[in-house]
Structures are given as C-alpha cells and as structure tokens.
Design an enzyme around this catalytic site. Structure first.
Site, PDB file in Angstrom:
ATOM      1  N   GLY A 178      18.848  -6.259  33.415  1.00  0.00           N
ATOM      2  CA  GLY A 178      20.020  -6.462  32.580  1.00  0.00           C
ATOM      3  C   GLY A 178      19.564  -7.565  31.280  1.00  0.00           C
ATOM      4  O   GLY A 178      19.671  -7.308  29.892  1.00  0.00           O
ATOM      5  N   GLU A 190      -0.401  11.378  17.371  1.00  0.00           N
ATOM      6  CA  GLU A 190      -1.144  12.848  17.658  1.00  0.00           C
ATOM      7  C   GLU A 190      -2.061  12.969  16.425  1.00  0.00           C
ATOM      8  O   GLU A 190      -2.988  13.628  16.778  1.00  0.00           O
ATOM      9  CB  GLU A 190       0.308  13.824  17.281  1.00  0.00           C
ATOM     10  CG  GLU A 190       1.527  13.745  18.161  1.00  0.00           C
ATOM     11  CD  GLU A 190       2.169  12.499  17.983  1.00  0.00           C
ATOM     12  OE1 GLU A 190       3.093  12.265  19.119  1.00  0.00           O
ATOM     13  OE2 GLU A 190       2.234  11.703  17.306  1.00  0.00           O
ATOM     14  N   TYR A 204       0.826  -1.077  -0.074  1.00  0.00           N
ATOM     15  CA  TYR A 204       0.087   0.116  -0.113  1.00  0.00           C
ATOM     16  C   TYR A 204       0.736   1.194   0.080  1.00  0.00           C
ATOM     17  O   TYR A 204       1.903   1.253   0.743  1.00  0.00           O
ATOM     18  CB  TYR A 204      -0.980  -0.177   1.265  1.00  0.00           C
ATOM     19  CG  TYR A 204      -1.686   1.068   1.356  1.00  0.00           C
ATOM     20  CD1 TYR A 204      -2.841   1.547   0.633  1.00  0.00           C
ATOM     21  CD2 TYR A 204      -1.378   1.886   2.736  1.00  0.00           C
ATOM     22  CE1 TYR A 204      -3.357   2.779   0.935  1.00  0.00           C
ATOM     23  CE2 TYR A 204      -2.218   2.791   3.119  1.00  0.00           C
ATOM     24  CZ  TYR A 204      -3.301   3.526   2.123  1.00  0.00           C
ATOM     25  OH  TYR A 204      -3.996   4.546   2.402  1.00  0.00           O
ATOM     26  N   LEU A 240       0.749   5.314   0.252  1.00  0.00           N
ATOM     27  CA  LEU A 240       0.192   6.565   0.295  1.00  0.00           C
ATOM     28  C   LEU A 240       1.284   7.336   0.726  1.00  0.00           C
ATOM     29  O   LEU A 240       1.321   8.442   0.246  1.00  0.00           O
ATOM     30  CB  LEU A 240      -0.802   6.253   1.830  1.00  0.00           C
ATOM     31  CG  LEU A 240      -1.435   7.669   2.175  1.00  0.00           C
ATOM     32  CD1 LEU A 240      -2.268   8.353   0.926  1.00  0.00           C
ATOM     33  CD2 LEU A 240      -2.197   7.378   3.358  1.00  0.00           C
ATOM     34  N   GLU A 299       0.062   3.942  10.188  1.00  0.00           N
ATOM     35  CA  GLU A 299      -1.236   4.058  10.204  1.00  0.00           C
ATOM     36  C   GLU A 299      -1.979   5.364  10.542  1.00  0.00           C
ATOM     37  O   GLU A 299      -3.185   5.390  11.150  1.00  0.00           O
ATOM     38  CB  GLU A 299      -1.870   2.955  10.765  1.00  0.00           C
ATOM     39  CG  GLU A 299      -1.471   1.322  10.519  1.00  0.00           C
ATOM     40  CD  GLU A 299      -1.760   1.270   8.951  1.00  0.00           C
ATOM     41  OE1 GLU A 299      -2.066   2.069   8.255  1.00  0.00           O
ATOM     42  OE2 GLU A 299      -1.878  -0.219   8.633  1.00  0.00           O
ATOM     43  N   ARG A 324     -11.751  16.403  16.598  1.00  0.00           N
ATOM     44  CA  ARG A 324     -12.720  17.020  15.501  1.00  0.00           C
ATOM     45  C   ARG A 324     -13.988  16.248  15.647  1.00  0.00           C
ATOM     46  O   ARG A 324     -15.053  17.052  15.371  1.00  0.00           O
ATOM     47  CB  ARG A 324     -12.011  16.731  14.142  1.00  0.00           C
ATOM     48  CG  ARG A 324     -12.648  16.733  12.947  1.00  0.00           C
ATOM     49  CD  ARG A 324     -12.217  16.428  11.590  1.00  0.00           C
ATOM     50  NE  ARG A 324     -12.249  14.757  11.760  1.00  0.00           N
ATOM     51  CZ  ARG A 324     -11.420  14.256  10.985  1.00  0.00           C
ATOM     52  NH1 ARG A 324     -10.373  14.682  10.331  1.00  0.00           N
ATOM     53  NH2 ARG A 324     -11.513  12.787  10.737  1.00  0.00           N
ATOM     54  N   GLN A 342      12.020  -3.548  31.327  1.00  0.00           N
ATOM     55  CA  GLN A 342      12.459  -3.067  32.667  1.00  0.00           C
ATOM     56  C   GLN A 342      12.645  -4.102  33.941  1.00  0.00           C
ATOM     57  O   GLN A 342      13.717  -4.222  34.656  1.00  0.00           O
ATOM     58  CB  GLN A 342      11.830  -1.853  33.314  1.00  0.00           C
ATOM     59  CG  GLN A 342      12.281  -1.024  34.514  1.00  0.00           C
ATOM     60  CD  GLN A 342      13.630  -0.507  34.268  1.00  0.00           C
ATOM     61  OE1 GLN A 342      13.931  -0.250  32.997  1.00  0.00           O
ATOM     62  NE2 GLN A 342      14.670   0.081  35.434  1.00  0.00           N
TER      63      GLN A 342
END
Length: 379
Positions: free
Chosen positions: A339, A366, A122, A124, A362, A374, A335
């Site tokens: 180690g 943000e 794909y 874009l 995708e 919106r 964590q």
C-alpha cells in the site's frame, strides 16, 4: 570488448548524479504535484554542458558522444524522469540544427539553446499522424522568401514555453520525400498554442498543441534541404530513442533501489521481507532485466557513435526493451511496497506514471518491433 566506463565517463556520470541529487530529487514530488516546469534548474543543467551534449563546441556544445549522453540522462532521471526527458528533447533540437542547419542558423540559435536562454521543442506528431508520421498534413507553402505554415502538431513537450520549434511540414508531395524541417520562433504571427494537456505523468513539463495559421517564416529557417525533413526526423529519433531509454533506466534504478531498501527494513511475519526467497527472486529478476536493458542501450549508443549500419535497428531494439523493462521494474517495485507504493509520500507511483509514456513516444514500442522485423527481413 571493454564494458567499463572510461575515467572521463565516470567523471561525467558523477557530475550528473551529483546534479540530480542536489537539484532534481529534492523537488521532484512538488514539481509533479504543482505541474511546475523548472526552467531555472534546466538552465543550471545547461551550465554543466547538459543542454548541448553532442553539439559542437564552437556554438557552446559539449562535443560528447551518444554514449556519454546516455550516461548523463540515466543519472539525471534518477533525480527526476520528466525533467530529464524534456532535456533529452531539447538536446535533439540542438543536434538537428547543429548537424543539418547552415552556419547562419547554427550561430544564430545554438549559443542561446546550449545555454538554455532559449528552449527548444520538436514538432512531428499531429492529431491525424502519429505512428504514420510520413502522412503528416501540416503544410509549408513557399511564398517568395518565406514559408507559410498551416496545420497543427500534437503532444508537443514545451509547447507555449519553448522559444524555438523545429517543425516537420509538407513542402512537397505526399509521403516522406515531401517533408521539410523548418525552425519557427515563438512570437511569430500565426503561431499559437492549445490548452495544456492533462496527463497521467510527465507533469513537470508542459505539453500542448502547436497551431499554425498562415504563419510566415523566413525560408532561411529551413533546416537541411528541401524534402530532407523526414530523414532528419528519423535520424533524430534514433538518438531520441537511446535518450528516452536511458531515462527509463534512471527511473527504474531509483525504483529498484527503493524496493531493495524497503525489503531490508520492512518486517512481516516476524522477519524482514528480504528474508523471503520469493521476494529475493523477484528482486534478482528485476536487477537482471535492468542490467540487460542498460547493456542494450549502451550498445545502441555506441552504434550511433561509430555509425554502425545497424544503428537504427539497435536503437529500436534498445528502446523497446529498456522502456518495457523500465516500466515493469518500476511497477514491480511499487507492488513490493504494498500500500505504501500507492501513496504519493513515496516516489514509486510517480516513477510508474512518468515511465509509462516512454513505451509510447519516440515511436511506440509496436513500431519498434516493425523496424526490427523490417531490418531482419531485408537480410
């Protein structure tokens, strides 16, 4: 409201987990280290119906729901995140052709794609058009009965290996209404690929630029109507966001299970780590976040299946929450291993590297917040 999976969904889940256990997990570390793309294994997955999960059965698809697909991708990712994520992209390509392509395209390409004799990618994102996808500059000029494509696409999974590329290109004026979706076959003159990208994770799938230099493609290869490409892209991304969130669930679940086992067997200060309340609380929070993410992802998948008018909003919410939670759970699991979690002998560092990109692709998280805000402010 019934939160239990149906008997059929349990069977799908078991089949996907069995495949992941037998075919993916034993090789995941080697594929990552060698940057090997296991096409032969992907074709085995296709044999179980996993390459055309929500494609109609007349062209080899499984005809399943988005919720069914989410269950499959979560289980496959428990075995290998990068390979499963590529399979989700391939499924998006198949769905676009099935949903928006004419019968000639459906019958011509989908039998090969659903068997993965053909592999799909794909296209874009561009070097100058990432989050602002509607500003894409790759052009497709109509010349008789062909389109002539010029431009470049960036960060394309499968680039150079895939046989079929669904390309979003500008056939009209500026903005989203000037974009169309065009199918381009590998080997078409004028189609070329950049060098393989050197990535933090997702090493078990190739990623490169896709370039078009006077690339002539039959006009019959347009998927959907002229100017419908951006709408097709956004519809595909709704499902893609559920899929990649599901892949985050699978990888994070493996990390959580590994951390639980480690706490039960590792001793410090004379006691198993699992006896320390602070670590118990951390484990409990990780499990809670992951279960909340799973519920959100399945809610979004159900919204797609029922064509809920808020589906796009739910998909954005689920993608943001699940990919953030998945990475956080995997990072905390690393964590908790101390180690050892940093060593390639254990799966944690690979899971962390593979899951990190889910917060970017995708639609960056943000942008998921932009979508949700919106939709809220429209009310």
């Amino acid at each position: 409201m019934d939160f239990d999976l149906t008997e059929d969904q349990r069977a799908i889940e078991d089949a996907a987990r069995a495949f992941a256990t037998a075919e993916l997990a034993p090789h995941s570390a080697r594929w990552d280290a060698e940057k090997h793309f296991p096409v032969d294994v992907l074709r085995k997955a296709a044999g179980l119906g996993f390459a055309g999960l929500y494609v109609a059965d007349d062209v080899g698809g499984s005809g399943l729901t988005r919720l069914d697909a989410s269950i499959v991708f979560e289980q496959l990712s428990y075995g290998d995140v990068a390979v499963s994520a590529f399979l989700s992209i391939h499924n998006m390509v198949c769905w676009m052709i099935d949903r928006f392509g004419g019968q000639e395209l459906r019958q011509g390409y989908l039998p090969g794609l659903t068997s993965m004799e053909l592999i799909g990618s794909y296209c874009l994102t561009e070097p100058g058009a990432g989050s602002d996808a509607a500003s894409l500059a790759t052009s497709a000029r109509l010349d008789g009965d062909h389109y002539v494509l010029n431009g470049s696409k960036a960060f394309i999974s499968g680039a150079g290996t895939s046989d079929v590329y669904i390309v979003m290109a500008r056939t009209g004026g500026p903005g989203p209404k000037g974009v169309s979706a065009i199918l381009v076959e590998k080997g078409t003159p004028g189609l070329s690929f950049g060098a393989q990208e050197k990535k933090m994770g997702w090493n078990a799938q190739p990623t490169a630029m896709v370039n078009f230099d006077d690339c002539r493609v039959p006009a019959a290869n347009r998927v959907g109507g002229d100017g419908e490409g951006f709408r097709i892209a956004m519809a595909g991304l709704d499902g893609g966001r559920v899929n990649i969130a599901s892949c985050s669930l699978g990888g994070a679940q493996l990390a959580l299970d590994s951390a639980r086992s480690h706490l039960q067997t590792r001793k410090q200060f004379g006691s198993p780590l699992a006896d320390f309340q602070g670590l118990q609380w951390r484990l409990a929070d990780m499990a809670t976040e992951l279960e909340a993410a799973r519920l959100m992802v399945r809610r979004a998948a159900h919204a797609l299946d029922t064509r809920n008018p808020r589906a796009t909003e739910f998909c954005a919410m689920a993608k943001r929450f699940a990919t953030d939670a998945g990475f956080d759970v995997a990072n905390q699991a690393l964590q908790l291993h101390g180690g050892y979690g940093y060593l390639q002998d254990y799966p944690l560092e690979r899971i962390v590297r593979d899951l990190r990109v889910h917060q970017i692709l995708e639609g960056a998280n943000e942008i998921m917040r932009v979508i949700v805000a919106r939709e809220m402010l429209r009310q």
